[in-house]
Design an enzyme around this catalytic site. Structure first.
Site, PDB file in Angstrom:
ATOM      1  CE  LYS A   1      14.000   2.964   6.919  1.00 43.56           C
ATOM      2  NZ  LYS A   1      13.381   2.157   7.952  1.00 43.56           N
TER       3      LYS A   1
ATOM      4  CG  ASP B   1       2.412   1.352   7.452  1.00 47.20           C
ATOM      5  OD1 ASP B   1       3.066   1.224   6.538  1.00 47.20           O
ATOM      6  OD2 ASP B   1       1.713   0.665   8.414  1.00 47.20           O
TER       7      ASP B   1
ATOM      8  N   GLY C   1      15.550  -4.649   1.225  1.00 46.68           N
ATOM      9  CA  GLY C   1      15.330  -4.915  -0.155  1.00 46.68           C
ATOM     10  C   GLY C   1      14.662  -6.162  -0.275  1.00 46.68           C
TER      11      GLY C   1
ATOM     12  NE  ARG D   1      -0.935   2.499   4.979  1.00 46.31           N
ATOM     13  CZ  ARG D   1       0.091   1.634   4.713  1.00 46.31           C
ATOM     14  NH1 ARG D   1       1.040   2.210   3.931  1.00 46.31           N
ATOM     15  NH2 ARG D   1       0.001   0.426   5.040  1.00 46.31           N
TER      16      ARG D   1
ATOM     17  CG  ASP E   1      14.212  -1.444   5.937  1.00 51.35           C
ATOM     18  OD1 ASP E   1      15.315  -0.724   6.305  1.00 51.35           O
ATOM     19  OD2 ASP E   1      13.607  -2.165   6.715  1.00 51.35           O
TER      20      ASP E   1
ATOM     21  CD  GLU F   1       8.289  -0.605  -2.228  1.00 49.91           C
ATOM     22  OE1 GLU F   1       7.317  -0.253  -2.331  1.00 49.91           O
ATOM     23  OE2 GLU F   1       8.459  -1.718  -1.763  1.00 49.91           O
ATOM     24  CG  ASP F   2       6.743   2.513   0.460  1.00 54.44           C
ATOM     25  OD1 ASP F   2       7.436   1.421  -0.068  1.00 54.44           O
ATOM     26  OD2 ASP F   2       5.762   2.265   1.380  1.00 54.44           O
TER      27      ASP F   2
ATOM     28  CG  LEU G   1      12.316  -3.063  -5.114  1.00 57.82           C
ATOM     29  CD1 LEU G   1      10.859  -3.025  -5.538  1.00 57.82           C
ATOM     30  CD2 LEU G   1      12.824  -1.975  -4.945  1.00 57.82           C
TER      31      LEU G   1
ATOM     32  CG  PHE H   1       9.984   2.999  11.200  1.00 55.05           C
ATOM     33  CD1 PHE H   1       9.693   1.776  10.872  1.00 55.05           C
ATOM     34  CD2 PHE H   1       8.658   3.553  11.471  1.00 55.05           C
ATOM     35  CE1 PHE H   1       8.951   1.201  10.153  1.00 55.05           C
ATOM     36  CE2 PHE H   1       7.444   2.978  10.721  1.00 55.05           C
ATOM     37  CZ  PHE H   1       7.584   1.714  10.198  1.00 55.05           C
TER      38      PHE H   1
ATOM     39  NE  ARG I   1      -2.278  -2.197   3.372  1.00 57.85           N
ATOM     40  CZ  ARG I   1      -2.843  -2.322   4.513  1.00 57.85           C
ATOM     41  NH1 ARG I   1      -3.897  -1.738   4.908  1.00 57.85           N
ATOM     42  NH2 ARG I   1      -2.118  -3.522   5.286  1.00 57.85           N
ATOM     43  N   GLY I   2       2.323   1.235   0.411  1.00 55.98           N
ATOM     44  CA  GLY I   2       2.890   2.420   0.547  1.00 55.98           C
ATOM     45  C   GLY I   2       2.937   3.417  -0.414  1.00 55.98           C
TER      46      GLY I   2
HETATM   47  P1  IMP Z   1      12.213  -4.370   2.734  1.00 54.07           P
HETATM   48  O1  IMP Z   1      11.713  -5.483   2.191  1.00 54.07           O
HETATM   49  O2  IMP Z   1      13.070  -4.550   4.031  1.00 54.07           O
HETATM   50  O3  IMP Z   1      12.915  -3.262   2.038  1.00 54.07           O
HETATM   51  O4  IMP Z   1      10.908  -3.546   3.292  1.00 54.07           O
HETATM   52  C1  IMP Z   1      10.364  -2.756   2.679  1.00 54.07           C
HETATM   53  C2  IMP Z   1       8.918  -2.420   3.129  1.00 54.07           C
HETATM   54  O5  IMP Z   1       9.011  -2.167   4.533  1.00 54.07           O
HETATM   55  C3  IMP Z   1       8.368  -0.941   2.667  1.00 54.07           C
HETATM   56  O6  IMP Z   1       7.711  -1.159   1.494  1.00 54.07           O
HETATM   57  C4  IMP Z   1       7.583  -0.577   3.679  1.00 54.07           C
HETATM   58  O7  IMP Z   1       6.389  -1.057   3.434  1.00 54.07           O
HETATM   59  C5  IMP Z   1       8.215  -1.146   5.138  1.00 54.07           C
HETATM   60  N1  IMP Z   1       9.124  -0.177   5.760  1.00 54.07           N
HETATM   61  C6  IMP Z   1      10.434  -0.139   5.810  1.00 54.07           C
HETATM   62  N2  IMP Z   1      11.059   0.937   6.509  1.00 54.07           N
HETATM   63  C7  IMP Z   1       9.882   1.667   6.709  1.00 54.07           C
HETATM   64  C8  IMP Z   1       9.947   2.838   7.394  1.00 54.07           C
HETATM   65  O8  IMP Z   1      10.829   3.398   7.688  1.00 54.07           O
HETATM   66  N3  IMP Z   1       8.566   3.290   7.614  1.00 54.07           N
HETATM   67  C9  IMP Z   1       7.495   2.649   7.003  1.00 54.07           C
HETATM   68  N4  IMP Z   1       7.724   1.507   6.327  1.00 54.07           N
HETATM   69  C10 IMP Z   1       8.908   1.225   6.299  1.00 54.07           C
END
Ligand code: IMP
Length: 173
Positions: free
Chosen positions: A127, A155, A101, A161, A99, A95-96, A104, A148, A40-41
């Site tokens: 990040k 969110d 990865g 959001r 983190d 993508e929003d 994605l 965060f 949703r982000g």
């Molecule tokens: P990844 O798979 O660890 O890269 O996480 C990606 C997902 O984690 C993003 O699409 C967000 O939904 C969530 N996420 C990671 N860091 C944050 C943050 O700082 N704030 C809010 N959501 C986050």
């Protein structure tokens, strides 16, 4: 729970979105752009970005969520996948925030299996220092430290959001 001051204001966000849209408009001239928002982000970023892109495009979505088991392993669940046939499309995943990865990377590999004509990624926030899986980002809004953040679609527990800016979120002061 505390939402701090904006780290990116509405104006900074809109300026960066315009810059990204300009780059994308140039790169996708004469192509068959399919913008795929990862929900949703990414809903807010996607809607701002596509409005600023000047080449014709179509829009679709993926709805996904990741569940961390340990710091380096995550399970990604896809609840909704693109309906468009992507074979003749130049897909841009939107993508929003990236983190670890893991999310994605999972969506990218899943999309590659559908054999799009091309595939690129646009992430609003990166990040970088948290990365576990190396995933190539073609367009990035801002790099941020390991904090965060909420707002602009992002969110905490599905809240915040709707904030039009991005702020650091802390569970306690
Ligand atoms: P990844 O798979 O660890 O890269 O996480 C990606 C997902 O984690 C993003 O699409 C967000 O939904 C969530 N996420 C990671 N860091 C944050 C943050 O700082 N704030 C809010 N959501 C986050």
């Amino acid at each position: 729970m505390v939402v701090g001051k904006p780290i990116f204001t509405v104006e900074q966000i809109q300026q960066r979105v315009r810059e990204l849209a300009e780059m994308i408009s140039k790169d996708y001239e004469g192509k068959n752009l399919l913008a795929v928002g990862i929900l949703r982000g990414a809903f807010m970023f996607l809607s701002d970005l596509v409005r600023a892109i000047k080449v014709p495009l179509t829009v679709d979505f993926v709805i996904a969520a990741s569940y961390m088991k340990e710091a380096t392993t995550g399970e990604v669940k896809v609840y909704y996948d693109v309906r468009e046939d992507v074979n003749d499309k130049d897909v841009l995943l939107i993508e929003d925030i990236v983190d670890t990865g893991i999310t994605l990377n999972h969506i990218r590999e899943r999309m590659l299996q559908k054999r799009p004509r091309s595939l690129k990624i646009c992430a609003f926030l990166d990040k970088k220092e948290r990365r576990v899986v190396d995933v190539p980002l073609d367009y990035t809004g801002f790099e941020i430290p390991n904090e965060f953040v909420v707002g602009y679609g992002l969110d905490y527990d599905n809240r915040y959001r709707n904030l039009p800016y991005i702020a650091v979120f802390r569970k306690s002061v």
